[in-house]
Design a protein around this motif. Structure first.
Motif, PDB file in Angstrom:
ATOM      1  N   ALA A  77      28.715 -24.351 -46.295  1.00  0.00           N
ATOM      2  CA  ALA A  77      28.846 -24.598 -44.908  1.00  0.00           C
ATOM      3  C   ALA A  77      27.303 -24.586 -44.537  1.00  0.00           C
ATOM      4  O   ALA A  77      26.629 -23.625 -44.920  1.00  0.00           O
ATOM      5  CB  ALA A  77      29.775 -23.637 -44.085  1.00  0.00           C
ATOM      6  N   ALA A  78      27.092 -25.061 -43.348  1.00  0.00           N
ATOM      7  CA  ALA A  78      25.618 -25.132 -42.802  1.00  0.00           C
ATOM      8  C   ALA A  78      25.684 -25.287 -41.329  1.00  0.00           C
ATOM      9  O   ALA A  78      26.654 -25.920 -40.832  1.00  0.00           O
ATOM     10  CB  ALA A  78      24.689 -26.076 -43.487  1.00  0.00           C
ATOM     11  N   ILE A  79      24.822 -24.676 -40.422  1.00  0.00           N
ATOM     12  CA  ILE A  79      24.719 -24.660 -39.240  1.00  0.00           C
ATOM     13  C   ILE A  79      24.357 -26.100 -38.756  1.00  0.00           C
ATOM     14  O   ILE A  79      23.872 -26.744 -39.225  1.00  0.00           O
ATOM     15  CB  ILE A  79      23.749 -23.696 -38.333  1.00  0.00           C
ATOM     16  N   THR A  80      25.162 -26.439 -37.700  1.00  0.00           N
ATOM     17  CA  THR A  80      24.979 -28.004 -37.086  1.00  0.00           C
ATOM     18  C   THR A  80      24.142 -27.800 -35.791  1.00  0.00           C
ATOM     19  O   THR A  80      23.938 -26.694 -35.195  1.00  0.00           O
ATOM     20  CB  THR A  80      26.300 -28.547 -36.520  1.00  0.00           C
ATOM     21  N   PRO A  81      23.414 -28.919 -35.396  1.00  0.00           N
ATOM     22  CA  PRO A  81      22.572 -28.655 -34.254  1.00  0.00           C
ATOM     23  C   PRO A  81      23.449 -28.357 -33.165  1.00  0.00           C
ATOM     24  O   PRO A  81      22.766 -27.411 -32.222  1.00  0.00           O
ATOM     25  CB  PRO A  81      22.210 -30.292 -33.809  1.00  0.00           C
ATOM     26  N   ALA A  82      24.645 -28.625 -32.867  1.00  0.00           N
ATOM     27  CA  ALA A  82      25.432 -28.144 -31.701  1.00  0.00           C
ATOM     28  C   ALA A  82      25.553 -26.582 -31.632  1.00  0.00           C
ATOM     29  O   ALA A  82      25.655 -26.022 -30.709  1.00  0.00           O
ATOM     30  CB  ALA A  82      26.702 -28.815 -31.531  1.00  0.00           C
ATOM     31  N   GLU A  83      25.670 -26.118 -32.932  1.00  0.00           N
ATOM     32  CA  GLU A  83      25.945 -24.583 -32.911  1.00  0.00           C
ATOM     33  C   GLU A  83      24.736 -24.011 -32.605  1.00  0.00           C
ATOM     34  O   GLU A  83      24.605 -22.872 -31.811  1.00  0.00           O
ATOM     35  CB  GLU A  83      26.368 -24.248 -34.347  1.00  0.00           C
ATOM     36  N   VAL A  84      23.296 -24.637 -33.243  1.00  0.00           N
ATOM     37  CA  VAL A  84      22.179 -23.935 -32.953  1.00  0.00           C
ATOM     38  C   VAL A  84      22.075 -23.813 -31.368  1.00  0.00           C
ATOM     39  O   VAL A  84      21.482 -23.029 -30.849  1.00  0.00           O
ATOM     40  CB  VAL A  84      21.013 -24.795 -33.561  1.00  0.00           C
ATOM     41  N   ASP A  85      22.059 -24.981 -30.688  1.00  0.00           N
ATOM     42  CA  ASP A  85      22.119 -25.222 -29.223  1.00  0.00           C
ATOM     43  C   ASP A  85      22.798 -24.041 -28.448  1.00  0.00           C
ATOM     44  O   ASP A  85      22.525 -23.304 -27.583  1.00  0.00           O
ATOM     45  CB  ASP A  85      22.363 -26.414 -28.536  1.00  0.00           C
ATOM     46  N   TYR A  86      24.194 -23.918 -29.079  1.00  0.00           N
ATOM     47  CA  TYR A  86      25.096 -23.066 -28.260  1.00  0.00           C
ATOM     48  C   TYR A  86      24.687 -21.560 -28.478  1.00  0.00           C
ATOM     49  O   TYR A  86      24.546 -20.839 -27.483  1.00  0.00           O
ATOM     50  CB  TYR A  86      26.392 -23.073 -29.254  1.00  0.00           C
ATOM     51  N   LEU A  87      23.786 -21.181 -29.695  1.00  0.00           N
ATOM     52  CA  LEU A  87      23.451 -19.689 -29.808  1.00  0.00           C
ATOM     53  C   LEU A  87      22.234 -19.481 -29.163  1.00  0.00           C
ATOM     54  O   LEU A  87      22.082 -18.502 -28.406  1.00  0.00           O
ATOM     55  CB  LEU A  87      23.378 -19.546 -31.366  1.00  0.00           C
ATOM     56  N   LEU A  88      21.467 -20.576 -29.087  1.00  0.00           N
ATOM     57  CA  LEU A  88      20.045 -20.097 -28.210  1.00  0.00           C
ATOM     58  C   LEU A  88      20.371 -20.325 -26.671  1.00  0.00           C
ATOM     59  O   LEU A  88      19.810 -19.583 -26.022  1.00  0.00           O
ATOM     60  CB  LEU A  88      19.165 -21.551 -28.544  1.00  0.00           C
ATOM     61  N   GLU A  89      21.437 -21.056 -26.344  1.00  0.00           N
ATOM     62  CA  GLU A  89      21.669 -20.985 -25.054  1.00  0.00           C
ATOM     63  C   GLU A  89      22.122 -19.753 -24.346  1.00  0.00           C
ATOM     64  O   GLU A  89      21.738 -19.229 -23.364  1.00  0.00           O
ATOM     65  CB  GLU A  89      23.050 -22.174 -24.845  1.00  0.00           C
ATOM     66  N   ASN A  90      22.872 -18.753 -25.173  1.00  0.00           N
ATOM     67  CA  ASN A  90      23.119 -17.559 -24.907  1.00  0.00           C
ATOM     68  C   ASN A  90      21.897 -16.582 -24.677  1.00  0.00           C
ATOM     69  O   ASN A  90      21.869 -15.823 -23.982  1.00  0.00           O
ATOM     70  CB  ASN A  90      24.229 -16.865 -25.807  1.00  0.00           C
ATOM     71  N   ILE A  91      20.995 -16.882 -25.717  1.00  0.00           N
ATOM     72  CA  ILE A  91      19.960 -15.889 -25.634  1.00  0.00           C
ATOM     73  C   ILE A  91      19.032 -16.192 -24.793  1.00  0.00           C
ATOM     74  O   ILE A  91      18.667 -15.386 -23.660  1.00  0.00           O
ATOM     75  CB  ILE A  91      19.160 -15.947 -27.114  1.00  0.00           C
ATOM     76  N   ARG A  92      18.862 -17.559 -24.218  1.00  0.00           N
ATOM     77  CA  ARG A  92      18.022 -18.013 -23.254  1.00  0.00           C
ATOM     78  C   ARG A  92      18.573 -17.620 -22.081  1.00  0.00           C
ATOM     79  O   ARG A  92      17.714 -17.118 -21.055  1.00  0.00           O
ATOM     80  CB  ARG A  92      17.806 -19.694 -23.324  1.00  0.00           C
ATOM     81  N   HIS A  93      19.956 -17.514 -21.674  1.00  0.00           N
ATOM     82  CA  HIS A  93      20.488 -17.310 -20.540  1.00  0.00           C
ATOM     83  C   HIS A  93      20.186 -15.811 -20.285  1.00  0.00           C
ATOM     84  O   HIS A  93      19.972 -15.252 -19.119  1.00  0.00           O
ATOM     85  CB  HIS A  93      22.045 -17.617 -20.421  1.00  0.00           C
TER      86      HIS A  93
END
Ligand code: FAD
Length: 524
Positions: free
Chosen positions: A292-308
């Motif tokens: 399995a490998a991370i998808t662009p949507a998952e990267v965005d989801y995780l970054l969104e939480n940190i940025r928030h």
């Protein structure tokens, strides 16, 4: 392989993740003749791709799964006590915001139950001001207060290896790169497996009184080989993590941060000198045999939480050192929201094939004992199938700190290698008791793994015996020359073999452990 088919085994265990390792350990200590077969490397499946927490599962308690939480809390306490240096206390600060509403009271109540279960008081309320001082840079808009509580953190792949090593010391056999292709049956009941050596292609029939499938997210596949009522029961859920340097996210304790959109808890964990951000929880539609490998949507989801939560850090994809994705073996109840599916485990007996799946890293011993209880119908009564004893055999810890080490490094080595710690330290050459820059991993651990830990491919060494592949930039490419000088002779590989292994490993790293953007750049 040949020895496997010469013996009539009591137990053949399919799958070398934490569940299979736990069963082998509990079977071997009870003098059962047991062999474990893993199609790839030990811990190659989900057990090297978790969130690294050995935890009570606060979320499960707030969802009403009291029994699961109780098992998790008890096993967490046992593991922390038995494996200091491998399973260590981890402070978690939960930031509470106004919009979290009644949920924060529910969490507080759940933490109270947690404390009752572990017979400790492990929760501390932080006022707004104290929290803001403790976690500089935390988004203060609508911030109410913080709750500090404790779980524990591990290195999941090393935990699997520690359990396997203990099992082998008690007489169990564990083989990696040995795939089970089919089941042997007699009068409609399973009586063994057809196994194939993944490296040579050699095929063997292996007979056993009991076959246990500990194949995690792959469980339906082996169940289907026996036909009958083997309907689909698993719901593979993918979860992904990102790794950052501790300088880029300068927190001093791990954090639980509610995602601004999904409202699911996310984690920022201090792990092996890095910061681990997790995790997603979505249906995995891909083939489970493909990593399995991370998808662009998952990267965005995780970054969104940190940025928030840390807007001033301006975190971007360029700060990510590595990623990983795992497929959680979850039993399908048809819940609309994947996160609402229970994380409890199940044991099924179908025509003599025992399947044990679901569950958690934390509860591996509970799962192992449940599997052995079910195996009594084939093996006869097995004594003492309860959780009262120690998980690991005691060993003599070193009375003084050897030259070249400090207390913390010795603790790490003893936690990870148990009775073998002294041998590992004695085998170290000059300078090898030093950590590899940017990590807590000692050079001596690589020497030890290459010589003693069934490394078949370079990825085994970089991703599971050590975690350099996810701790260092570019999968540790810059360190490969020194690793080669140390490990190539121990592995007995020719220059051509080493170079091929490096190409394969770095290709795998780009496909599955980097970010989708970097993958596209490499392909171009
Ligand atoms: C994102 C994420 C975060 C998580 N976080 C946590 C956490 O913080 N704490 C926690 O306690 N748990 C956590 N978990 C859950 C935990 O990781 C899993 O429950 C656990 O690792 C499953 O172990 P397993 O041995 O059952 O499965 P696996 O580790 O997947 O092992 C199954 C093995 O079977 C092998 N296999 C399959 N078919 C065959 C065959 N035919 N022949 C031979 N071998 C075969 C596979 O190669 C695989 O290695 C997390 C899971 C995910 C995905």
């Amino acid at each position: 392989m040949r020895r496997l088919s010469d013996v009539d085994w009591d137990l053949v265990i399919v799958g070398g993740g934490i569940t299979g390792a736990g069963i082998l350990r509990e079977a071997a200590r009870r003098n059962l003749k047991a062999a474990l077969l893993e199609q790839r490397d030990f811990a190659w499946g989900t057990s090297s791709r978790s969130g690294q927490l050995v935890h009570g599962g606060l979320r499960y308690l707030t969802q009403g799964h009291v029994r699961l939480t109780y098992q998790c809390v008890r096993e967490r306490q046992n593991l922390m006590q038995e494996l200091p240096g491998l399973v260590d206390c981890c402070d978690l600060m939960m930031a509470n915001y106004r919009q979290d509403g009644a949920r924060r009271y529910a969490v507080h109540a759940a933490l109270l139950v947690y404390d009752l279960m572990s017979h400790t008081r492990q929760r501390h309320l932080y006022s707004f001001r104290k929290l803001a001082e403790t976690v500089p840079g935390l988004n203060q808009k609508d911030l109410v207060n913080g709750l500090l509580f404790y779980e524990s953190i591990t290195d999941d792949a090393r935990l699997v290896l520690r359990v396997l090593d203990q099992a082998v010391q008690d007489g169990g056999i564990a083989m990696n790169y040995c795939r089970v292709n089919d089941l042997l049956t007699k009068d409609g009941r399973v009586c063994g497996v057809r196994a194939e050596d993944g490296e040579t292609g050699e095929k063997h029939e292996v007979r056993a009184k009991q076959v246990i499938s500990a194949t995690g997210a792959w469980a339906d596949r082996l169940r289907r080989r026996i036909g009958g009522d083997a309907t689909k029961r698993m719901r593979p859920l993918r979860g992904s993590h990102l790794v950052f340097s501790a300088e880029r996210i300068p927190i001093t304790q791990s954090m639980v941060l509610t995602h601004p959109v999904s409202k699911r808890p996310g984690f920022l964990s201090l792990w092996e000198g890095r910061i681990l951000a997790g995790n997603t929880d979505i249906d995995h539609k891909g083939n489970v045999d493909d990593e399995a490998a991370i998808t662009p949507a998952e990267v965005d989801y995780l970054l969104e939480n940190i940025r928030h939560h840390f807007p001033d850090l301006h975190i971007t994809e360029h700060d990510v050192i590595a990623s990983w994705s795992g497929v959680r073996p979850v039993i399908d109840s048809g819940a609309a929201d994947p996160s609402k599916e229970s994380r409890d485990h199940a044991v099924w007996n179908e025509n003599g094939l025992l399947t044990v799946t679901g569950g958690k890293l934390t509860t591996f011993r509970v799962m192992a004992l449940d599997a052995l209880k079910a195996a009594q119908s084939s093996l006869g009564a097995i004594p003492n199938l309860d959780l009262s004893g120690a998980i690991f055999a005691p060993f003599n810890r070193l009375a003084s700190i050897p030259k070249g080490l400090d207390r913390e490094r010795l603790r790490r080595i003893e936690g990870r290698y148990g009775a073998r710690a002294t041998e590992l330290i004695n085998a170290a050459e000059d300078g090898e008791l030093e950590p590899i820059q940017g990590t807590h991993t000692l050079w001596a651990e690589l020497r030890w793994a290459a010589a003693n830990e069934a490394v078949v491919h370079l990825e085994d060494l970089m991703l599971r015996r050590s975690r350099l592949g996810v701790l260092l930039e570019e999968g540790g490419k810059a360190q490969l020359p020194r690793i080669r000088a140390m490990c190539q002779p121990l592995l007995g590989w020719s220059d051509a073999r080493w170079e091929q292994e490096e190409r394969d490993y770095l290709g795998l790293w780009r496909r599955c452990y980097s970010l989708p953007g970097a993958r596209a750049d490499a392909a171009a």
